[in-house]
Design an enzyme around this catalytic site. Sequence first.
Site, short mmCIF file in Angstrom:
data_model
loop_
_atom_site.label_atom_id
_atom_site.label_comp_id
_atom_site.label_asym_id
_atom_site.label_seq_id
_atom_site.Cartn_x
_atom_site.Cartn_y
_atom_site.Cartn_z
N CYS A 36 37.81 53.53 28.96
CA CYS A 36 38.15 54.18 30.23
C CYS A 36 37.38 55.51 30.35
O CYS A 36 37.36 56.30 29.40
CB CYS A 36 39.66 54.44 30.25
SG CYS A 36 40.21 55.50 31.59
N GLN A 89 49.73 34.11 44.41
CA GLN A 89 49.87 34.27 42.95
C GLN A 89 48.50 34.16 42.29
O GLN A 89 48.37 34.30 41.09
CB GLN A 89 50.79 33.18 42.39
CG GLN A 89 52.19 33.26 42.92
CD GLN A 89 52.94 31.95 42.68
OE1 GLN A 89 53.52 31.74 41.62
NE2 GLN A 89 52.91 31.07 43.65
N HIS A 116 50.15 38.57 41.27
CA HIS A 116 49.79 38.51 39.85
C HIS A 116 48.50 39.28 39.56
O HIS A 116 47.84 39.04 38.56
CB HIS A 116 49.68 37.06 39.38
CG HIS A 116 51.00 36.34 39.39
ND1 HIS A 116 51.14 34.99 39.22
CD2 HIS A 116 52.26 36.82 39.57
CE1 HIS A 116 52.43 34.66 39.28
NE2 HIS A 116 53.13 35.75 39.51
N CYS A 159 42.34 50.99 33.21
CA CYS A 159 42.66 51.42 31.86
C CYS A 159 44.05 50.89 31.48
O CYS A 159 44.96 50.89 32.30
CB CYS A 159 42.68 52.95 31.80
SG CYS A 159 43.20 53.58 30.20
N GLY A 191 50.70 24.90 47.55
CA GLY A 191 50.07 24.78 46.24
C GLY A 191 50.70 25.58 45.12
O GLY A 191 50.00 26.06 44.24
#
Length: 253
Positions: free
Chosen positions: A153, A105, A123, A131, A193
């Site tokens: 972009c 994550q 994540h 963009c 963790g």
Amino acid sequence: MEEIEPLIAQAAQSLCEASAVVCLTGAGVSAESGVPTFRDAQSGLWSRFDAAELASPEGFERDPGLVWRWYMWRLQQLEAASPNPGHIALAELARTIEKFDLVTQNVDDLHEQAGSVGVVHLHGSLFRFRCRLCAHPHRLREAERRAANPPACAACGELVRPDVVWFGEGLPLDALRAASEAAHGSDVMLVAGTSGLVYPAAQLPLIARQAGATIIDINVERSPISDRANLFLQGKSGEVLPRLAKALQDAKA
Ligand code: APR
């Protein structure tokens, strides 16, 4: 704290017998590398902003410059960090175990720096930019790090954003699919963790458990995942994971 050596031996035995292992890591694994959690990083200058202002599509819409400067600050913190013995032990486990999928994550690159390959970033990653409209990848230039606003972009001119998952956004589908498949097909799921409070990542140990896997949780304190785990190894991941990797080598010898 309970002496965990016998539990480490049991965990190593499960890993030794497993043909497919998946590991889910969270912020705790990077804590010993000095990577502040999102909330810890929100100190000083940043404490007056709430998470939604700094890390949501609406916050970016409202003030792209603020969000950009926050992420450039986060990036600086991540770049100052080095992998700890926990990251290194996980890369070692992957070399020892035939099928080992690592799902994180964390948006840092400490697993990769430690030598892990094919890491699934649920994540996203703060080392990637894209963009916000057409998703065209953007390579960050030095001057853009100090800029007051995000760059444009190169493909469509819209704003560039960090390729991380913000509050209210879905997870990248390819990463989610890879993580769920790994969880379904695993004999052992190692969790390290993570608080087990953020979904859908927190669902992965449940999926693995339902599919018959043994769940091993490593955390400094109990979490909703520890309560459902077969083995709870209480301690710092930077200390427990190297002991587990060593015990596995001994079990295989
Ligand atoms: N070793 C093992 N566990 C640790 C250590 C350590 N050295 N230090 C802290 N922990 C544990 C804490 O007890 C806690 O359960 O790590 C967990 C960290 O929890 P969170 O901060 O909620 O991190 P995480 O589970 O990764 O959260 C998921 O939430 O804030 C968002 O985007 C962020 O990806 C993150 C997501």
